[in-house]
Design a protein around this motif. Structure first.
Motif, PDB file in Angstrom:
ATOM      1  N   VAL A  87      -3.935  -3.579 -11.371  1.00  0.00           N
ATOM      2  CA  VAL A  87      -4.960  -3.128 -10.946  1.00  0.00           C
ATOM      3  C   VAL A  87      -5.476  -1.747 -11.467  1.00  0.00           C
ATOM      4  CG1 VAL A  87      -6.612  -2.462  -8.928  1.00  0.00           C
ATOM      5  CG2 VAL A  87      -4.797  -4.393  -8.703  1.00  0.00           C
ATOM      6  N   VAL A 117     -10.828   1.692  -7.758  1.00  0.00           N
ATOM      7  CA  VAL A 117     -10.617   0.423  -7.209  1.00  0.00           C
ATOM      8  C   VAL A 117      -9.313   0.294  -6.678  1.00  0.00           C
ATOM      9  CG1 VAL A 117     -10.758  -1.902  -7.751  1.00  0.00           C
ATOM     10  CG2 VAL A 117     -12.474  -0.618  -9.019  1.00  0.00           C
ATOM     11  N   LEU A 118      -8.337   0.666  -7.140  1.00  0.00           N
ATOM     12  CA  LEU A 118      -6.931   0.496  -6.693  1.00  0.00           C
ATOM     13  C   LEU A 118      -7.018   1.361  -5.314  1.00  0.00           C
ATOM     14  CD1 LEU A 118      -3.641   0.052  -6.710  1.00  0.00           C
ATOM     15  CD2 LEU A 118      -3.618   2.075  -7.625  1.00  0.00           C
ATOM     16  N   TRP A 119      -7.454   2.536  -5.146  1.00  0.00           N
ATOM     17  CA  TRP A 119      -7.498   3.203  -3.843  1.00  0.00           C
ATOM     18  C   TRP A 119      -8.579   2.611  -2.876  1.00  0.00           C
ATOM     19  CZ3 TRP A 119      -3.044   4.702  -4.442  1.00  0.00           C
ATOM     20  CH2 TRP A 119      -2.497   5.574  -5.488  1.00  0.00           C
ATOM     21  N   ALA A 168      -9.018  -1.211   1.962  1.00  0.00           N
ATOM     22  CA  ALA A 168      -9.763  -2.427   2.515  1.00  0.00           C
ATOM     23  C   ALA A 168      -8.363  -3.141   3.121  1.00  0.00           C
ATOM     24  CB  ALA A 168     -10.333  -3.080   1.439  1.00  0.00           C
ATOM     25  N   LEU A 169      -7.047  -3.279   2.511  1.00  0.00           N
ATOM     26  CA  LEU A 169      -6.127  -3.836   2.979  1.00  0.00           C
ATOM     27  C   LEU A 169      -5.641  -3.216   4.387  1.00  0.00           C
ATOM     28  CD1 LEU A 169      -4.029  -4.129  -0.303  1.00  0.00           C
ATOM     29  CD2 LEU A 169      -5.318  -6.116   0.943  1.00  0.00           C
ATOM     30  N   GLY A 175      -7.053   5.524   0.488  1.00  0.00           N
ATOM     31  CA  GLY A 175      -8.139   5.069  -0.078  1.00  0.00           C
ATOM     32  C   GLY A 175      -8.990   6.419  -0.547  1.00  0.00           C
ATOM     33  N   SER A 205      -9.241  -0.559  -2.890  1.00  0.00           N
ATOM     34  CA  SER A 205      -8.380  -1.917  -2.093  1.00  0.00           C
ATOM     35  C   SER A 205      -7.556  -1.375  -1.255  1.00  0.00           C
ATOM     36  CB  SER A 205      -7.793  -2.336  -3.424  1.00  0.00           C
ATOM     37  OG  SER A 205      -8.827  -2.776  -4.311  1.00  0.00           O
ATOM     38  N   CYS A 206      -6.774  -0.479  -1.329  1.00  0.00           N
ATOM     39  CA  CYS A 206      -5.662  -0.006  -0.354  1.00  0.00           C
ATOM     40  C   CYS A 206      -6.312   0.337   0.897  1.00  0.00           C
ATOM     41  CB  CYS A 206      -4.891   1.306  -0.872  1.00  0.00           C
ATOM     42  SG  CYS A 206      -3.931   1.093  -2.195  1.00  0.00           S
ATOM     43  N   VAL A 235       0.769  -1.337   0.041  1.00  0.00           N
ATOM     44  CA  VAL A 235      -0.043   0.030  -0.100  1.00  0.00           C
ATOM     45  C   VAL A 235       0.877   1.228   0.112  1.00  0.00           C
ATOM     46  CG1 VAL A 235      -1.789   1.260   1.239  1.00  0.00           C
ATOM     47  CG2 VAL A 235      -1.943  -1.191   1.135  1.00  0.00           C
TER      48      VAL A 235
END
Length: 434
Positions: free
Chosen positions: A361, A369-371, A376-377, A294, A373-374, A229
């Motif tokens: 991604v 979606v990439l951000w 969420a991680l 995010g 996902s960051c 991330v």
């Protein structure tokens, strides 16, 4: 102010300050790797793919260097490993500046990675050796501050030198590395703990011991995910900002907020987190970083992107010293170099994979979606820190007890063991399967 300075920097060992000074000097001249891609494509007119291969060779060498440096730190000692790596780095840095053919640059970058990254386990192990447990968060905060201050100065100096001649980048970088090596040679003493006399057995603890330590490996796995991330700020973030119509210069000043915040505020962090549960501090820090990255999903202006940098930098400032101190506490003294080497390897692997995964991604699913996902991680890793925290604290407590036992004079051994055959004393807990 005097009271705050005493709290932030007072009472630390003299040898720590020599290490700190070396870090600052070395970082002030550490700009070859940063400018290497530009140098290869603009000055030597290699293709982007060729430049990528050279940078990749450095990364592969770095992975080998951290592992080798970790083993040699435990076998040879901290000081000889540091000296070999530092003098070797200075020589290879200068040689790379005079290399002109592609294969020379490829081999030179690989060797430079081995030596430049090989010093890290020895340096980190030595810092842990000389700084008492109670002062480690302060020490790591000060070292992290020096790294970022040096990086900020290097960025300014490198731009000035590149306008004159790219060769100066290599010469000055080699010079600052040589100065750091001379500081190590003249002022720094060996700190490797004296091994207690133990029974001789076939074989001894090695890298396999580190990888069988499930508590430590699970901690590194969580760190690895968050590195994926964090490193998006060097790869996919500039692409996202460019897609929003912002110039590379704008990205430069936006990302500069990160360094400015660390230089201005990092020394206040130890006081802020003192007395708080470390797992909760790490969980909060990682959650803040996830939120910061995010929010890039909703950014479109330079000001909004700068706000996101402010947010995830706050998390980074909390996470970095706490993380380093915990790695130190989970590392048995006789295997400290190997543990630090594997820790460095996890960061190198995360840094190498971050642009690959992030770019994939971003290209196929989009920046939003990439951000997200960051973010969420970040939530998942924060939960993982809370869940795994008690096991880490138990392991750290066990190691503290065993280290005290090691300092107790032991009966004379009837046989002098070979270094390769030495295992930790029976009091040292073997990594359990937690």
């Amino acid at each position: 102010m005097r009271g705050w300075l005493r709290e932030a920097a007072g009472g630390l060992p003299r040898q720590f300050w020599f290490l700190w000074t070396g870090t600052l000097i070395n970082r002030l001249g550490a700009f070859v790797v940063i400018y290497l891609a530009i140098y290869l494509t603009q000055d030597l007119h290699f293709s982007q793919s060729q430049a990528g291969l050279v940078l990749g060779a450095y990364g592969v060498g770095g992975a080998i260097g951290t592992m080798t440096g970790g083993v040699l730190t435990d076998r040879w000692g901290r000081r000889p490993t540091m000296l070999i790596a530092q003098f070797g780095t200075a020589a290879l840095m200068l040689s790379l500046g005079f290399a002109g053919q592609f294969w020379q640059l490829l081999v030179g970058a690989w060797l430079l990675g081995v030596f430049a990254e090989g010093v890290r386990p020895a340096f980190q192990a030595m810092m842990v050796d000389v700084v008492p447990d109670r002062d480690r968060i302060r020490a790591f905060s000060l070292n992290y501050w020096a790294i970022n201050l040096g990086f900020a100065g290097a960025a300014i100096l490198a731009g000035m030198l590149a306008k004159v001649d790219y060769l100066l980048l290599f010469v000055v970088d080699a010079g600052t590395t040589l100065i750091t090596a001379l500081i190590s040679l003249v002022f720094i003493a060996e700190t490797r703990p004296v091994r207690a006399a133990v029974r001789r057995v076939r074989g001894g603890p090695g890298l396999g011991t580190v990888f069988r330590d499930r508590v430590f490996v699970s901690f590194l796995a969580l760190n690895f995910v968050i590195v994926l991330v964090i490193m998006q700020h060097m790869s996919t973030l500039p692409i996202a900002m460019t897609a929003d119509g912002l110039s590379p210069a704008t990205f430069g000043w936006v990302i500069a907020v990160n360094g400015l915040m660390i230089v201005a505020g990092q020394l206040f962090v130890p006081k802020l987190i003192d007395g708080h549960n470390r797992s909760r501090v790490l969980a909060l820090a990682i959650l803040i970083m996830g939120i910061g990255f995010g929010l890039n999903a909703f950014a479109g202006s330079a000001a909004f992107y700068a706000v996101t940098v402010v947010i995830w930098t706050l998390g980074e400032m909390l996470q970095s010293p706490s993380n380093s101190a915990l790695v130190a506490e989970l590392s048995p003294s006789q295997l400290r170099g190997r543990y630090q080497g594997v820790n460095s390897l996890s960061w190198s692997a995360g840094s190498a994979l971050a642009p690959v995964i992030g770019g994939f991604v971003q290209q196929h699913a989009g920046s939003a979606v990439l951000w997200l996902s960051c973010a969420a991680l970040g939530v998942l890793v924060a939960i993982g820190q809370l869940v795994s925290g008690p096991a880490r604290e138990r392991r750290a407590a066990e190691l503290r007890l065993s280290e005290r036992a090691l300092t107790t004079p032991a009966p004379a051994a009837t046989e002098t063991p070979h270094e390769e055959d030495i295992t930790p004393p029976r009091q040292v807990p073997v990594p359990a399967e937690n």
